[in-house]
Motif scaffolding. Structure first.
Motif, PDB file in Angstrom:
ATOM      1  N   ALA A  53      56.058  -8.842 -18.230  1.00 57.92           N
ATOM      2  CA  ALA A  53      55.780 -10.042 -17.358  1.00 57.92           C
ATOM      3  C   ALA A  53      54.249 -10.189 -16.855  1.00 57.92           C
ATOM      4  N   VAL A  54      53.951 -11.318 -16.721  1.00 61.99           N
ATOM      5  CA  VAL A  54      52.582 -11.659 -16.306  1.00 61.99           C
ATOM      6  C   VAL A  54      52.773 -11.407 -14.505  1.00 61.99           C
ATOM      7  N   MET A  55      51.824 -10.620 -13.917  1.00 58.95           N
ATOM      8  CA  MET A  55      51.979 -10.511 -12.517  1.00 58.95           C
ATOM      9  C   MET A  55      50.696 -11.065 -11.900  1.00 58.95           C
ATOM     10  N   ALA A  56      51.047 -11.406 -10.851  1.00 61.60           N
ATOM     11  CA  ALA A  56      49.786 -12.031  -9.802  1.00 61.60           C
ATOM     12  C   ALA A  56      49.881 -11.907  -8.580  1.00 61.60           C
ATOM     13  N   TRP A  57      48.787 -11.818  -7.934  1.00 58.17           N
ATOM     14  CA  TRP A  57      48.581 -11.642  -6.278  1.00 58.17           C
ATOM     15  C   TRP A  57      47.994 -13.302  -5.948  1.00 58.17           C
ATOM     16  N   TYR A  58      48.848 -13.672  -4.916  1.00 60.86           N
ATOM     17  CA  TYR A  58      48.383 -14.786  -4.257  1.00 60.86           C
ATOM     18  C   TYR A  58      48.015 -14.566  -2.776  1.00 60.86           C
ATOM     19  N   ARG A  59      47.276 -15.517  -2.037  1.00 60.09           N
ATOM     20  CA  ARG A  59      47.015 -15.116  -0.557  1.00 60.09           C
ATOM     21  C   ARG A  59      47.232 -16.473   0.070  1.00 60.09           C
TER      22      ARG A  59
ATOM     23  N   THR B 254      46.615 -18.620   3.850  1.00 62.52           N
ATOM     24  CA  THR B 254      46.113 -18.573   5.316  1.00 62.52           C
ATOM     25  C   THR B 254      46.732 -19.879   6.091  1.00 62.52           C
ATOM     26  N   PRO B 255      47.017 -19.770   7.473  1.00 61.69           N
ATOM     27  CA  PRO B 255      47.519 -20.969   8.012  1.00 61.69           C
ATOM     28  C   PRO B 255      47.162 -22.241   7.773  1.00 61.69           C
ATOM     29  N   GLY B 256      47.911 -23.123   7.337  1.00 60.78           N
ATOM     30  CA  GLY B 256      47.366 -24.580   7.072  1.00 60.78           C
ATOM     31  C   GLY B 256      46.700 -24.811   5.811  1.00 60.78           C
ATOM     32  N   LYS B 257      46.812 -23.706   4.983  1.00 60.17           N
ATOM     33  CA  LYS B 257      46.422 -23.820   3.584  1.00 60.17           C
ATOM     34  C   LYS B 257      47.405 -23.513   2.668  1.00 60.17           C
ATOM     35  N   GLY B 258      47.320 -23.937   1.287  1.00 59.59           N
ATOM     36  CA  GLY B 258      48.257 -23.540   0.319  1.00 59.59           C
ATOM     37  C   GLY B 258      47.808 -22.060  -0.217  1.00 59.59           C
ATOM     38  N   ARG B 259      48.913 -21.826  -0.910  1.00 57.45           N
ATOM     39  CA  ARG B 259      48.706 -20.273  -1.552  1.00 57.45           C
ATOM     40  C   ARG B 259      47.643 -20.638  -2.780  1.00 57.45           C
ATOM     41  N   GLU B 260      46.686 -19.531  -2.721  1.00 54.19           N
ATOM     42  CA  GLU B 260      45.706 -19.486  -3.567  1.00 54.19           C
ATOM     43  C   GLU B 260      46.002 -18.316  -4.525  1.00 54.19           C
ATOM     44  N   LEU B 261      45.716 -18.348  -5.948  1.00 51.29           N
ATOM     45  CA  LEU B 261      45.836 -17.237  -6.807  1.00 51.29           C
ATOM     46  C   LEU B 261      44.550 -16.446  -6.820  1.00 51.29           C
TER      47      LEU B 261
ATOM     48  N   TYR C 281      49.008 -11.846   1.694  1.00 48.88           N
ATOM     49  CA  TYR C 281      49.007 -11.568   0.212  1.00 48.88           C
ATOM     50  C   TYR C 281      50.455 -11.400  -0.330  1.00 48.88           C
ATOM     51  N   TYR C 282      50.661 -12.326  -1.299  1.00 41.86           N
ATOM     52  CA  TYR C 282      52.143 -12.296  -2.038  1.00 41.86           C
ATOM     53  C   TYR C 282      52.013 -11.958  -3.422  1.00 41.86           C
TER      54      TYR C 282
END
Length: 114
Positions: free
Chosen positions: A32-38, A40-47, A93-94
């Motif tokens: 699998a390709v694995m990733a971390w996103y993050r 902040t309140p009011g913003k979309g998830r960023e890779l 962080y997700y």
């Protein structure tokens, strides 16, 4: 079914370091390709960073040279070593993977503040 569980977040001063971990269930982790996103309140998830099954990595420009993503297939775990942390790195962080459907962990909070 894939489950992703993040850990390692916390409060750190600017310039400090943290290592985030994401433990994954499932026997296909190594493919699998694995990733971390993050997010902040009011913003979309960023890779933030990603790593392929053959260990190729990619980073968002804002963390290049400071963050390192890695994986340990024997432990079904990925890591995000975060150095020289800045207040703007504060976020939840997700961990993420896509295997026909998107899977997300519940997230771990990183707070960078003095």
């Amino acid at each position: 079914q894939v489950q992703l569980v993040e850990s390692g977040g916390g409060l750190v001063q600017p310039g400090g370091s943290l290592r985030l971990s994401c433990a994954a269930s499932g026997s296909i982790f190594s493919a699998a390709v694995m990733a971390w996103y993050r997010q902040t309140p009011g913003k979309g998830r960023e890779l933030v960073a990603s790593i392929t099954s053959d260990y190729r990595t990619n980073y968002v420009d804002s963390v290049k040279g400071r963050f390192t993503i890695s994986r340990d297939n024997a432990k079904n775990t990925i890591y995000l070593q975060s150095n020289s942390l800045k207040p703007e790195d504060t976020a939840v962080y997700y961990c993420h993977t896509y295997l026909g459907t998107a899977y997300w962990g519940k997230g771990t909070l990183v707070t960078v503040s003095s």
